[in-house]
Design an enzyme around this catalytic site. Sequence first.
Site, mmCIF file in Angstrom:
data_model
loop_
_atom_site.group_PDB
_atom_site.id
_atom_site.type_symbol
_atom_site.label_atom_id
_atom_site.label_comp_id
_atom_site.label_asym_id
_atom_site.label_seq_id
_atom_site.Cartn_x
_atom_site.Cartn_y
_atom_site.Cartn_z
ATOM 1 N N TRP A 108 -30.715 8.269 -16.391
ATOM 2 C CA TRP A 108 -30.042 8.955 -15.285
ATOM 3 C C TRP A 108 -30.195 10.452 -15.499
ATOM 4 O O TRP A 108 -29.917 10.976 -16.583
ATOM 5 C CB TRP A 108 -28.575 8.546 -15.280
ATOM 6 C CG TRP A 108 -27.744 9.139 -14.192
ATOM 7 C CD1 TRP A 108 -28.057 9.212 -12.868
ATOM 8 C CD2 TRP A 108 -26.450 9.727 -14.344
ATOM 9 N NE1 TRP A 108 -27.025 9.808 -12.179
ATOM 10 C CE2 TRP A 108 -26.034 10.132 -13.053
ATOM 11 C CE3 TRP A 108 -25.610 9.936 -15.429
ATOM 12 C CZ2 TRP A 108 -24.806 10.747 -12.836
ATOM 13 C CZ3 TRP A 108 -24.386 10.538 -15.212
ATOM 14 C CH2 TRP A 108 -23.994 10.943 -13.935
ATOM 15 N N ASP A 160 -22.653 4.378 -22.282
ATOM 16 C CA ASP A 160 -22.314 4.742 -20.916
ATOM 17 C C ASP A 160 -22.237 3.445 -20.116
ATOM 18 O O ASP A 160 -23.246 2.792 -19.873
ATOM 19 C CB ASP A 160 -23.381 5.678 -20.337
ATOM 20 C CG ASP A 160 -23.005 6.204 -18.951
ATOM 21 O OD1 ASP A 160 -21.924 5.840 -18.446
ATOM 22 O OD2 ASP A 160 -23.798 6.972 -18.372
ATOM 23 N N LYS A 208 -18.556 2.150 -9.232
ATOM 24 C CA LYS A 208 -19.341 1.051 -8.666
ATOM 25 C C LYS A 208 -18.526 -0.238 -8.606
ATOM 26 O O LYS A 208 -18.476 -0.900 -7.566
ATOM 27 C CB LYS A 208 -20.602 0.818 -9.513
ATOM 28 C CG LYS A 208 -21.485 2.048 -9.717
ATOM 29 C CD LYS A 208 -22.074 2.560 -8.435
ATOM 30 C CE LYS A 208 -23.163 3.597 -8.669
ATOM 31 N NZ LYS A 208 -22.741 4.792 -9.398
#
Length: 410
Positions: A135, A217, A253
């Site tokens: 990312w 993460d 999410k």
Amino acid sequence: MSNPTTSIFANVPQAPPDPILSLTALYRSDPSPKKVSLGVGAYRTSEGKPYVLPVVRTVEQQIAADPAEYLPQDGLSEFNRLSARLILGSDSPALRDARCVTVQALSGTGALRVGFTFIARFMGPRQVYVSKQTWSNHRNVVPHSGLPPTKDYSYFDSTTGGVNIDAMLQDLRAAPPGSVILLHGCAHNPTGADPTNQDWQRILEVVKTNRLIPFFDNAYQGFASGNLDTDAWSTRLFVNSGIDVIVAQSYAKNMGMYGQRVGALNFVCATPEPVNAIRTQLKATIRAMYSSPPVHGARVAAQILGDEKLFREWEEELLKMSGRIKEMRVRLRDALIANGAQGKWDHIVSQIGMFSYTGLTSQQVSFMQEKYHIYMTSNGRISMAGLTESNVEYVANAMKDAVHSVVKQD
């Protein structure tokens, strides 16, 4: 007294645009009725609309009239307790032995920023390693936290669409002891390629042998496979081994609370002695950074996590959302096979989570954007949530045209 002719800020250079946010702006300004957004990582319904989880809406309505004041620096205590239990497991030895410090954070990015700032202040200028494909904001957060720029470790195997575990382990073995290794707990962004359970065990052995510091993460727990425990497997493997582990969590999410900025940061210690000192310093770091986190999203999350009925409703929603994404993976793969697109496409199905690394080049991506008004990041990553029954065949045909019309360049 004369007015100054130039501003003292005149020499500030412009920052480069964020590749994902700028892509969204381009998509929104495109007047084409056929345009498709496959860039931003936000869940969409089968009609391509934003989705508010019914269980989240229910809780929001229940607490709408409740007053709210400032939270402490470390956030809502019940949210922190339940977040740690969610990611580490209710039977976690780390929780049983009181070896975990959890603070509320501004979603996953905020958790990363607080964690890396803590490392910079109290552990020195350590090197942080990220997967070569990662990312993009990971590479921003680390140096802005006061640490050296990140270095890469090998990760993606372009020939298989999976993880090149041998190359990854080789790079981790070469990392200096004490280096921080940033790991995606599940649903690797951007590739969608995750290590197998056996791979994770091999990664753990290298981390332990080389005395590396794992920083997980976790942005997609429950959203990737549809099962909260399955998606926490890698994190729990490391934590249960008894080593020091740092874990970032996000509810953007999996609860659809993108704008509420709900997340948590966990420091899991090998022994309980440092816990209180870490907690005080994390609170001091947060106080100087943004004082205290927002209350609304944390209250919603805590109520869902702590109520058995609401929790079961949430699990059903996770199965529904992850199931739609899995279906779109199959539909896209099958459409590419049916239209005769050159290449192998099984990696679209073998990858997991919101994103897929298609293998399209930046030139092919530009071709699809200009001719078909299909927007994705230049590395060929697509958000599977942007695919619907009404556009998946259109996207597949555009991909076929791109791979046949635009020759790959080295």
